[in-house]
Every structure is written in structure tokens, then in C-alpha cells.
Design an enzyme around this catalytic site. Structure first.
Site, short mmCIF file in Angstrom:
data_model
loop_
_atom_site.label_atom_id
_atom_site.label_comp_id
_atom_site.label_asym_id
_atom_site.label_seq_id
_atom_site.Cartn_x
_atom_site.Cartn_y
_atom_site.Cartn_z
CE1 TYR A 93 45.05 35.88 40.07
CE2 TYR A 93 46.18 35.61 41.27
CZ TYR A 93 44.99 35.07 40.57
OH TYR A 93 44.22 34.68 40.82
CG HIS A 132 47.10 34.54 37.43
ND1 HIS A 132 46.25 34.79 36.93
CD2 HIS A 132 46.89 33.55 38.08
CE1 HIS A 132 44.84 34.83 37.02
NE2 HIS A 132 45.32 33.66 38.30
O1 KDG Z 1 38.11 32.75 37.17
C1 KDG Z 1 39.69 33.14 37.23
C2 KDG Z 1 39.74 32.22 38.96
O2 KDG Z 1 39.44 31.29 39.19
C3 KDG Z 1 41.74 32.84 39.35
O3 KDG Z 1 42.41 33.53 38.59
C4 KDG Z 1 41.59 32.21 40.27
O4 KDG Z 1 44.31 31.58 39.85
C5 KDG Z 1 42.92 31.51 40.18
C6 KDG Z 1 43.52 31.21 42.24
O5 KDG Z 1 44.97 30.84 41.95
O6 KDG Z 1 42.50 31.27 42.79
MG MG Z 2 45.68 30.33 40.60
#
Ligand code: KDG
Ligand code: MG
Length: 408
Positions: free
Chosen positions: A160, A217
Site C-alpha cells: 500500500y 491499510h
Molecule cells: O482513495 C483511497 C485512499 O483515500 C486511501 O487509500 C488513502 O489510506 C489512505 C490514507 O490514509 O490516506
Molecule cells: Mg489510510
């Protein structure tokens, strides 16, 4: 006073901002944001086809009643699409109200509780050395709080929010090459073997004062999340975000039973009914909702007040998909909220974005300064908006190495 018309614009510089403009018979207009990342056309359609025709003729000053009308009147309540659409209307109505009062929005909430609000930046690295360089860059830029995401050794793809190219610190969340998602491969064992040591090395290198945040995530099971939280507790993270999907909220007790590491959850929540149990049972430390898809200022303010009763502080979502309008709404809430914690912030201020959304809100040395202009303090240049079109995009999807679907 009456609402006479409203328009929805979709597009922006490398973003699909969904911008609502509500016009009134007194010439004052209000702006709101309904950008639901990678699903932007849906709140736009909901606004155009159902909500705008229903609110024309209403008194824009009655923002509470209009919120209740939208929410209770829909019958099929909640969900991110509807709550993003209601949120845009609500934010635009608060913008109008504050412009009528001739005051910056935070004054209508009760005034400032602080001069500036701490934000956190995103550092990312293909590997730990690369991440260290990225963190050093943000430290030198004056940030006091930094989210750290790292490529995991032995994992076939990046995880992520991380680029596979060294030195590339752009934010890797949305891919604007179409709606078919790319696939990330995930392996929990490799992550659990690597990440606690990586966080220890970061603490060691940058010292005790840096606020270190990390976004899991939604990748771990509750027992794994408890193991992880226990392992990283000595590194004193500012927070661990989304350690496990929050659908099974009782499972979060397991983390609490094993660790005092602060937990931040809520960026995918769109109503108080998803937060209230976590807040009232004090299973989280930070609530991550965003004005954009949690029903706007009226509803998020309600969540903030509930959180304040239970020692839960705010940490509003601020991923790059939020337009300067919802970030401004959050800047006003951050200036006021007695239980403010921190604000996620990614540099929005490209010349193109500034031209589309002129404003005096700014971040200096890792602190967000709210505009003193009446209303939200952000305008919208329609001639600039005409340069942009909707571009289909997607988030990645996640699979385990054997092909099993996992949580993005
Ligand atoms: O659109 C999805 C994102 O906003 C997300 O994956 C971002 O986890 C995220 C964050 O903490 O900014
Ligand atoms: Mg997030």
C-alpha cells in the site's frame, strides 16, 4: 432567501474533483466537495438527478433542516455515495451561511482553539534506505509528523502507498489509466517480520520527537494486528491506522488487550453509526472520517463532539482525492475542535490546483493555517474548470500469493 440553482463539475488537474456550486437569489453562492475517489461520477449523478432538483427553492440558511431532509428523506440511508452528495450540499450551505455572516467558518463553530493545526506528510520508500531519505526530506521541510510506508523485502509487488522506483515519493494510490485495477500481492508473514524492525530503525535514526504514523491499510487479522501493535509499542508510534478492517468492531478489543499503541480508524466510514461503538467503547484513539464522504460539516461535527466525550481525537482523512474545498472545511473544524489531534495532508498546491481553487489556506513548517476570509475561504474558477475532463481511475486490488483476494 432561496436556493435558485446548483451545478456540478467533475474534473481537475490529475484528479476528478466533484465540485458543487449552489446559487442563491441574493447573489451569494456556496461550494462543496463530493469527490468519492475512483467512483466520482456516482455522487455527481446523485446530485444532478435527485438532490439539486429537490433543494431548489429552499432557504439555504436552514442547513440543519436540509441535512435532515436529505438523510431522512432518502429512505435508503447512508452509504458513501449518498453521504458524499449530502456532504457537498451541507458544506456549500455552511459556506453560504458564513459568507452571509461575513465571518470565516470556524467562528460559527465557536472560534479558534489553536493558532495552527499539526499536519502529517506521507513518506514512502521502495526499501528502508529509500524511505529514510523520504522521511529526511519531510523533516527538513519542517514536518513534525510523518506517515511512513515501505516496500517489504521478498514481497513480489509493492504494498500500500509505495512506489517500486527508488526516490519516487509521489503518492501511489490512484491509477488514472482506466477502471481496471492493477494487483498488489500481499504476504502478512513477510510484513510482520519486517515492519516492526523498520519502525525501530526509523525511531533510532530520527530520535524521540518525530511523530511516526503508519497505515496498515486493513491488511491484518485481529490477532495479527494485536501482535503487530504489541511489537511496535516500544517505538511509540503516533498511531497505527486501520490495523484490521473495522467491520468486526468487537475484534478490535484484542488489540487493546495486548497493546497501548494508539489506533486510528474511520476513513471509510460515512456515518456516526459506524463510529459510535468504537468511540463509546474507547477502542480507538483517533477518528479518521472525512467531511467529503461522511455527510459534510453538520454530520462530522456531530462525530467530533461524540469523540470528545471519550478522549478520541480527530485525524481527518486528507488523501490527495480530497479537493481544497473539503480540506478547507476540515481546516475550519481543525481550528475549532477542542479534541483536534492531527490532519493528514498532501501538498495540493500545484499552480493548476491553486488556479482552480484560489485560497489563502496554507501549510508552513508542518502546521496548517486557516484562512480568515468569510466562508470556507476557497473560490472556484469555472473557466479553469473547463480545461478538465473526467478521467477514469482505479485503486489497486490485493491478492495473496496463491491468488486469494485480500483487503485493499
Ligand atoms: O482513495 C483511497 C485512499 O483515500 C486511501 O487509500 C488513502 O489510506 C489512505 C490514507 O490514509 O490516506
Ligand atoms: Mg489510510
Amino acid at each position: 432567501m432561496r436556493i435558485t440553482d446548483a451545478q456540478v463539475f467533475v474534473g481537475g488537474p490529475k484528479k476528478n474533483y466533484v465540485t458543487l456550486k449552489i446559487m442563491t437569489d441574493q447573489g451569494v453562492y456556496g461550494l462543496g466537495d463530493a469527490t468519492l475517489n475512483t467512483r466520482e461520477t456516482l455522487p455527481a449523478m446523485y446530485l444532478r438527478d435527485y438532490l439539486i432538483p429537490a433543494i431548489i427553492g429552499m432557504d439555504p440558511r436552514r442547513s440543519e433542516d436540509i441535512w435532515q431532509f436529505l438523510y431522512r428523506g432518502a429512505y435508503y440511508r447512508r452509504g458513501p455515495i449518498a453521504m458524499a452528495a449530502y456532504g457537498a450540499i451541507d458544506t456549500a450551505l455552511w459556506d453560504i451561511k458564513a459568507k452571509l455572516a461575513g465571518m470565516p467558518l470556524y467562528q460559527l463553530f465557536g472560534g479558534k482553539s489553536r493558532e495552527a493545526a499539526m499536519v502529517y506528510a506521507h513518506a514512502t520508500g521502495a526499501d528502508l534506505e529509500d524511505l529514510m531519505d523520504s522521511i529526511a526530506y519531510y523533516v527538513q521541510e519542517g514536518y513534525r509528523a510523518i506517515r511512513v510506508q515501505c516496500g517489504i523485502p521478498g514481497m513480489p509487488t509493492t504494498s500500500y502507498g509505495v512506489s517500486d522506483k527508488r526516490g519516487d515519493t509521489r503518492n501511489f494510490i490512484t491509477d488514472y489509466t482506466g477502471v481496471r485495477p492493477r494487483t498488489e500481492i500481499w504476504d502478512t508473514d513477510k510484513y510482520l517480520r519486517f515492519m516492526p524492525d523498520a519502525l525501530a530503525a526509523i525511531r533510532d535514526r530520527f530520535g524521540p520527537e518525530l511523530h511516526i504514523l503508519h497505515d496498515v491499510h486493513h491488511r491484518l487479522l485481529p490477532r495479527e494486528a494485536a501482535e503487530f501493535a504489541k511489537a511496535v509499542e516500544p517505538m511509540r508510534p503516533y498511531w497505527l491506522e486501520d490495523p484490521t478492517p473495522a467491520e468486526d468492531q468487537d475484534a478490535l478489543r484484542l488489540i487493546r488487550q495486548h497493546s497501548t499503541a494508539p489506533i486510528a480508524i474511520g476513513e471509510v466510514f460515512n456515518s456516526i453509526w459506524e463510529c459510535n461503538k468504537l468511540i463509546e467503547n474507547e477502542l480507538i484513539d483517533f477518528i479518521r472520517v472525512g467531511v467529503t464522504y461522511a455527510g459534510g460539516i453538520t454530520h462530522v461535527k456531530r462525530i467530533v463532539d461524540l469523540a470528545g466525550l471519550h478522549h478520541v481525537r480527530t485525524g481527518f482523512h486528507g488523501a490527495p482525492s480530497h479537493s481544497p474545498l473539503s480540506m478547507a472545511a476540515q481546516a475550519h473544524l481543525n481550528a475549532w475542535a477542542p479534541n483536534f489531534g492531527i490532519q493528514e495532508y498532501l501538498v495540493l498546491g500545484t499552480p493548476e490546483c491553486d488556479a482552480l481553487f484560489p485560497s489563502e489556506h496554507h501549510v508552513t513548517d508542518g502546521m496548517m493555517y486557516v484562512s480568515d476570509e468569510p466562508g470556507l475561504g476557497v473560490d472556484f474558477d469555472e473557466s479553469e474548470a473547463a480545461r478538465y475532463e473526467y478521467e477514469p481511475g482505479s485503486h489497486p486490488v490485493v491478492r495473496l500469493e496463491d491468488g486469494t483476494m485480500w483487503n485493499y
